[in-house]
Design a protein around this motif. Structure first.
Motif, PDB file in Angstrom:
ATOM      1  N   ASP A  35       0.865  -1.089  -0.153  1.00 25.21           N
ATOM      2  CA  ASP A  35      -0.197  -0.091   0.147  1.00 25.21           C
ATOM      3  C   ASP A  35       0.893   1.240  -0.116  1.00 25.21           C
ATOM      4  OD1 ASP A  35      -2.963  -0.969   1.970  1.00 25.21           O
ATOM      5  OD2 ASP A  35      -2.239  -1.318  -0.256  1.00 25.21           O
ATOM      6  N   HIS A  36       2.117   1.130   0.637  1.00 25.34           N
ATOM      7  CA  HIS A  36       2.911   2.479   0.654  1.00 25.34           C
ATOM      8  C   HIS A  36       4.130   2.264   0.526  1.00 25.34           C
ATOM      9  CE1 HIS A  36      -0.785   3.872   2.878  1.00 25.34           C
ATOM     10  NE2 HIS A  36      -0.805   2.756   3.421  1.00 25.34           N
ATOM     11  N   GLN A  37       4.502   1.913  -0.630  1.00 21.79           N
ATOM     12  CA  GLN A  37       5.836   1.348  -1.136  1.00 21.79           C
ATOM     13  C   GLN A  37       6.998   2.309  -0.848  1.00 21.79           C
ATOM     14  OE1 GLN A  37       5.968  -0.111  -4.990  1.00 21.79           O
ATOM     15  NE2 GLN A  37       7.910  -0.995  -4.773  1.00 21.79           N
ATOM     16  N   ILE A  92       7.216   4.854   1.451  1.00 23.88           N
ATOM     17  CA  ILE A  92       7.488   5.267   2.792  1.00 23.88           C
ATOM     18  C   ILE A  92       7.920   3.869   3.396  1.00 23.88           C
ATOM     19  CG2 ILE A  92       6.373   5.359   5.082  1.00 23.88           C
ATOM     20  CD1 ILE A  92       4.294   7.337   3.524  1.00 23.88           C
ATOM     21  N   ASN A 141      -3.722   7.540   7.168  1.00 22.02           N
ATOM     22  CA  ASN A 141      -3.783   6.272   6.516  1.00 22.02           C
ATOM     23  C   ASN A 141      -2.678   5.452   6.690  1.00 22.02           C
ATOM     24  OD1 ASN A 141      -2.796   8.040   4.682  1.00 22.02           O
ATOM     25  ND2 ASN A 141      -3.420   6.809   3.128  1.00 22.02           N
ATOM     26  N   VAL A 142      -1.407   6.171   6.662  1.00 16.10           N
ATOM     27  CA  VAL A 142      -0.151   5.549   6.612  1.00 16.10           C
ATOM     28  C   VAL A 142       0.005   5.313   8.217  1.00 16.10           C
ATOM     29  CG1 VAL A 142       2.436   5.425   6.289  1.00 16.10           C
ATOM     30  CG2 VAL A 142       0.850   6.822   4.923  1.00 16.10           C
ATOM     31  N   ARG A 157      -1.611   1.973   9.346  1.00 16.37           N
ATOM     32  CA  ARG A 157      -0.998   0.891   9.009  1.00 16.37           C
ATOM     33  C   ARG A 157       0.077   0.680  10.097  1.00 16.37           C
ATOM     34  NH1 ARG A 157      -3.661  -2.643   6.246  1.00 16.37           N
ATOM     35  NH2 ARG A 157      -4.806  -1.534   4.693  1.00 16.37           N
TER      36      ARG A 157
END
Lengths: 231, 287
Positions: free
Chosen positions: B95-97, B99, B124-125, B128
């Motif tokens: 989802d957050h490649q 970061i 949202n990050v 996670r």
């Protein structure tokens, strides 16, 4: 609201990795110091080492603390030259995390590389034991049980020690499957829980599946032959 | 959520409010695009399955039936042997490649990062990352830093660097060491097998088609008994016949001094040290 046919009362999952060859890290706890360090790491109650042709080490009744909010109770961590296995109170995904954790700790204790367990040739194997409550029972999936019980009630009524409607039943399907050249024998088991009351619908179940598949299997059996719900 | 943005569907919480026809159309579209997702994205399917089940539990009638169909096909796609921590970590990377690469790239080497860095992340990050803390994948330290759980470092490394490139690098490293040490075929196969986690037979078969060429110094080694264990240091006999001041050896091939491999931070050891660790291992197995 959708009603789930199976309610899980308690589940124990086992995750094992069977190595293709002798694995030094899995054997490490045969060394008393390593075993003691591992037991301390998991706050385990005791360590047992059983020698002989099928030597096994076992660390029993421990806890794996992942975080303040996540603790997994471990019935046993065990291993041999060819296998590493953990049994936990919880689902297979908890067991898999604990298996990784044990592997990692053994790596630290033996100064080994930080490689993934699955990078070693081998096979991941699961097993599940679950106590479940099934509102409709398993009669619809096994209609022959009704016939058996009727015969027991009518033909043997006077000699039955147990009430006919309280008869225990056990369904077992033994299977044999290959794991890396070794043949493993396991069983699918469904039986009325021994301590359950007559009106309970509580069952002991076991299978060589991961917990998700195990519960799905039970749900599939529950709806098998059941009359469709009115919508 | 990745799959929502990928598939351009409304969030699952609204699906139960659609009419049967609208829901059927959306789920067909959803299935067609879901097929295009990589088989490695089990973590994505796993979360999709959870949300479909949650929506189904609150639904009824025709909507329930459609969601149950979606659940049935997602069940197969979402099947994985991964643990909770593994799934969450994979999902974070998927989802957050960027970061994830920035954060995990430092944590995989057992480094710590300040917890304060997390507080600047988008909600949202942050959600996670909080989940990763809850599952124990990330650990808060008493000094205000956090690190990656050791049992997750190998997985994080896999996620950051394609496995094929890592494997290529490992094979190259093992070959260079075997080549530089002048190992004969059997010993080279043994060494490669121990370094690459394959069987000796597999390593031998590999080397038969792509052998490790020998590497010889000008100094000829003292020949030892072939049946004795190798990896002891040898006496170098110079062409003039004078002995060097190297320690006396009993047997084995020459072990030339080579520079440490620089392209891989993990292999700072010299070949001699690597081989001595293999000696201990080979003695153990032969005993």
């Amino acid at each position: 609201m959708r009603k789930r046919p199976v309610e899980v009362v308690r589940v124990q999952a086992t995750a094992s990795y069977v190595f293709a060859a002798d694995n030094a890290r899995a054997r490490a706890p045969f060394d008393q110091q390593v075993a003691s360090a591992l037991a301390k790491e998991f706050s385990a109650a005791d360590v047992v080492v059983q020698g002989g042709d099928h030597a096994v080490w076992m660390v029993r009744q421990g806890t794996c603390r992942f975080s303040e909010k996540r603790r997994v109770e471990c019935g046993s961590l065990m291993g041999s030259a060819h296998e590493l296995s953990v049994s936990v109170e919880g689902l297979s995904d908890d067991a898999k995390d604990v298996l990784n954790e044990v592997w990692s700790k053994l790596g630290e204790l033996t100064d080994a590389d930080s490689e993934n367990l699955t990078e070693y040739p081998g096979e991941l194997v699961f097993a599940t034991v679950a106590i479940v409550s099934v509102s409709g029972g398993f009669r619809s999936a096994f209609p022959g049980l009704e016939v058996l019980q009727e015969y027991a009630r009518t033909k043997m009524a006077k000699t039955l020690v147990q009430r006919a409607d309280a008869l225990q039943f056990r369904i077992e399907l033994p299977v044999e499957f290959a794991v890396r050249g070794l043949n493993a024998r396991r069983s699918f088991v469904i039986e009325r829980r021994f301590t359950a009351l007559t009106e309970d619908r509580v069952y002991f179940t076991a299978s060589p599946l991961n917990s998700t598949d195990h519960i799905e299997l039970l749900e599939s059996l529950c709806v098998l032959g059941a009359p469709p719900e009115k919508t | 959520m990745l799959w929502c943005s990928l598939l351009r569907l409304e969030p699952m919480r609204n699906l139960a409010e659609l009419s049967v026809d609208e829901l059927a159309e959306r789920l067909v579209e959803f299935a067609q695009r879901a097929r295009k997702l990589s088989g490695e994205d089990a973590s994505v399917f796993h979360e999709m399955l959870t949300e479909v089940r949650t929506a189904a539990d609150a639904a009824s009638g025709g909507v329930l039936l459609l969601l149950e169909v979606a659940e049935a096909f997602l069940r197969t796609l979402a099947h994985s042997d991964l643990g909770k921590g593994e799934l969450a970590l994979r999902r974070f990377v998927v989802d957050h490649q960027e970061i994830a690469e920035s954060m995990l790239g430092q944590l995989v080497d057992a480094r710590h990062l300040p917890v304060g860095d997390i507080e600047t992340l988008e909600p949202n990050v942050r959600a996670r990352v909080d989940l990763l803390f809850e599952l124990g994948v990330l650990r808060r330290k008493v000094d205000g830093n956090f690190d990656l759980r050791p049992s997750m470092r190998a997985l994080a490394r896999d996620l950051l660097e394609p496995e094929v490139l890592r494997m290529w690098r490992r094979v190259q490293k093992a070959r260079v060491v075997a080549q530089a040490s002048g190992l004969k075929e059997n010993l080279a196969a043994h060494y490669l097998a121990s370094q690459l986690a394959v069987t000796e037979q597999q390593a031998r078969s590999f080397l038969s088609t792509d052998p490790v060429s020998s590497f010889r110094l000008n100094d000829a080694p003292v020949e030892g008994r072939a049946d004795q264990l190798p990896f002891h240091r040898v006496v170098y006999v110079r062409p003039s016949g004078m002995q060097s001041d190297q320690p006396k050896a009993r047997n084995g091939p020459s072990i030339p001094v080579v520079a440490p491999l620089e392209h891989d931070q993990q292999s700072r050891e010299t070949p001699g040290k690597l081989l001595s660790s293999i000696l201990a291992q080979s003695q153990e197995t032969l005993n």
